[in-house]
Design an enzyme around this catalytic site. Structure first.
Site, mmCIF file in Angstrom:
data_model
loop_
_atom_site.group_PDB
_atom_site.id
_atom_site.type_symbol
_atom_site.label_atom_id
_atom_site.label_comp_id
_atom_site.label_asym_id
_atom_site.label_seq_id
_atom_site.Cartn_x
_atom_site.Cartn_y
_atom_site.Cartn_z
ATOM 1 N N ASP A 63 -7.755 114.025 -79.235
ATOM 2 C CA ASP A 63 -7.412 115.345 -78.669
ATOM 3 C C ASP A 63 -8.494 116.341 -79.073
ATOM 4 O OD1 ASP A 63 -6.437 116.840 -81.340
ATOM 5 O OD2 ASP A 63 -5.779 114.763 -81.400
ATOM 6 N N ASP A 87 -7.749 119.205 -80.587
ATOM 7 C CA ASP A 87 -7.005 120.089 -81.482
ATOM 8 C C ASP A 87 -6.443 121.252 -80.639
ATOM 9 O OD1 ASP A 87 -5.998 120.426 -84.076
ATOM 10 O OD2 ASP A 87 -7.488 121.948 -84.535
HETATM 11 N N1 ADE Z 1 -4.926 113.581 -85.881
HETATM 12 C C1 ADE Z 1 -5.157 113.457 -84.570
HETATM 13 N N2 ADE Z 1 -5.410 114.670 -84.009
HETATM 14 C C2 ADE Z 1 -5.338 115.568 -85.005
HETATM 15 C C3 ADE Z 1 -5.499 116.973 -85.074
HETATM 16 N N3 ADE Z 1 -5.802 117.676 -83.995
HETATM 17 N N4 ADE Z 1 -5.345 117.576 -86.276
HETATM 18 C C4 ADE Z 1 -5.048 116.852 -87.373
HETATM 19 N N5 ADE Z 1 -4.879 115.516 -87.370
HETATM 20 C C5 ADE Z 1 -5.028 114.875 -86.201
#
Ligand code: ADE
Length: 288
Positions: free
Chosen positions: A225, A227
């Site tokens: 992703d 974030d």
């Molecule tokens: N693991 C996978 N995506 C994450 C994110 N955006 N923040 C923290 N841990 C994660």
């Protein structure tokens, strides 16, 4: 039949994270349930064997599920000291850790892999984070938190799979946050200003404990992703992490399998079995 003991030393371990629960194409020969002075590990340890690509002899690998077999441990609940101590007690000298991460850079797309070379610790000090306490005083160097020799092998294997859909970024600054809530948008943007490449909740204290235990440690990160900093892409959610993890699981398993093949060859015997002595500890932990 799967035994409950294994009497030979096991030098290589995989700590599987979200999405990597097992290693297909390996033979499951034993399931171990060790206890340590720091408690029991997050899952039973599976001993899996596969033939060395150079000698054909079976090479054992220890596999541990970081979040437990039914994902019952949140990142801040993972018994990291027990995990590292249990692996060390089996003879493990090299750990390949796997983790889903959020991307903090446009160029690191969901489903890309990153082998980070640096970490910023944004955990909150609530996780038991050291073996050195209660009269055992030690300090280890952590300037380079990941083992360079292991990282070089991992990078080579990842690039060799580029034709098969693996996209690998050779370096990166990993932000390890506390969780379990994901970051605020302000935090996400701050980490970007710091030069962060990717973010997770799992690298620490695992990497520090491995260093204290004189065990080599490298992390293969898979981006799931953006974030929550990206203007046009969806904010991180558990569903998004799981969706991208599942979509790229075959590549992740192929990548980890290639690394284990490489590390099982005669060429890397010394690297895998080396004592990873860094800094000045008191001789590391003893679990015997
Ligand atoms: N693991 C996978 N995506 C994450 C994110 N955006 N923040 C923290 N841990 C994660």
């Amino acid at each position: 039949m799967v035994a409950d003991t294994y009497d030979k030393p096991v030098h290589i371990a995989v700590i599987g994270g979200t999405g990597i629960h097992n290693l297909p194409n390996f033979t499951h020969v034993a399931t171990l349930t060790p206890t340590t002075p720091w408690g029991t590990p997050s899952s039973p340890i599976s001993i899996l064997t596969h033939p060395s690509p150079t000698t054909g002899l079976p090479i054992p690998i220890a596999f541990l599920a970081r979040h437990g077999l039914s994902h019952q441990f949140a990142p801040h609940e993972v018994p990291a000291r027990a995990n590292i101590a249990a692996l060390k007690s089996l003879g493990v000298r090299s750990i390949i850790a796997f983790s889903a991460v959020g991307s903090l850079q446009e160029g690191i797309k969901p489903r890309d892999f990153v082998v980070p070379d640096q970490i910023i610790d944004r955990t909150k000090g609530i996780r038991p984070f050291t073996f050195f306490e209660g009269g055992i005083v030690g300090h280890v160097g952590f300037g380079d938190p990941f083992d360079e020799g292991l990282s070089a092998v991992v990078r080579k294997c990842g690039h060799a799979l580029e034709g098969e859909g693996v996209v690998l970024h050779d370096k990166g600054l990993l932000i390890c946050m506390e969780g379990p809530a994901f970051s605020t948008r302000a935090e996400s943007n701050l980490y970007r200003q710091w030069g962060g490449s990717v973010i997770n909740m799992s690298a620490l204290p695992e990497a520090k404990l491995a260093r204290e235990a004189e065990v080599g440690y490298v992390m293969i990160c898979m981006s799931t992703d953006y974030d929550c900093w990206h203007a046009t892409e969806e904010d991180v959610s558990v569903a998004l992490v799981m969706e991208n993890m599942a979509a790229n699981a075959a590549n992740a398993q192929r990548f980890v399998g290639a690394v284990l093949d490489a590390l099982s060859s005669e060429e890397h015997k010394d690297l895998v079995q080396a004592k990873h002595l860094v800094g000045m500890g008191t001789g590391g932990i003893s679990t015997a």
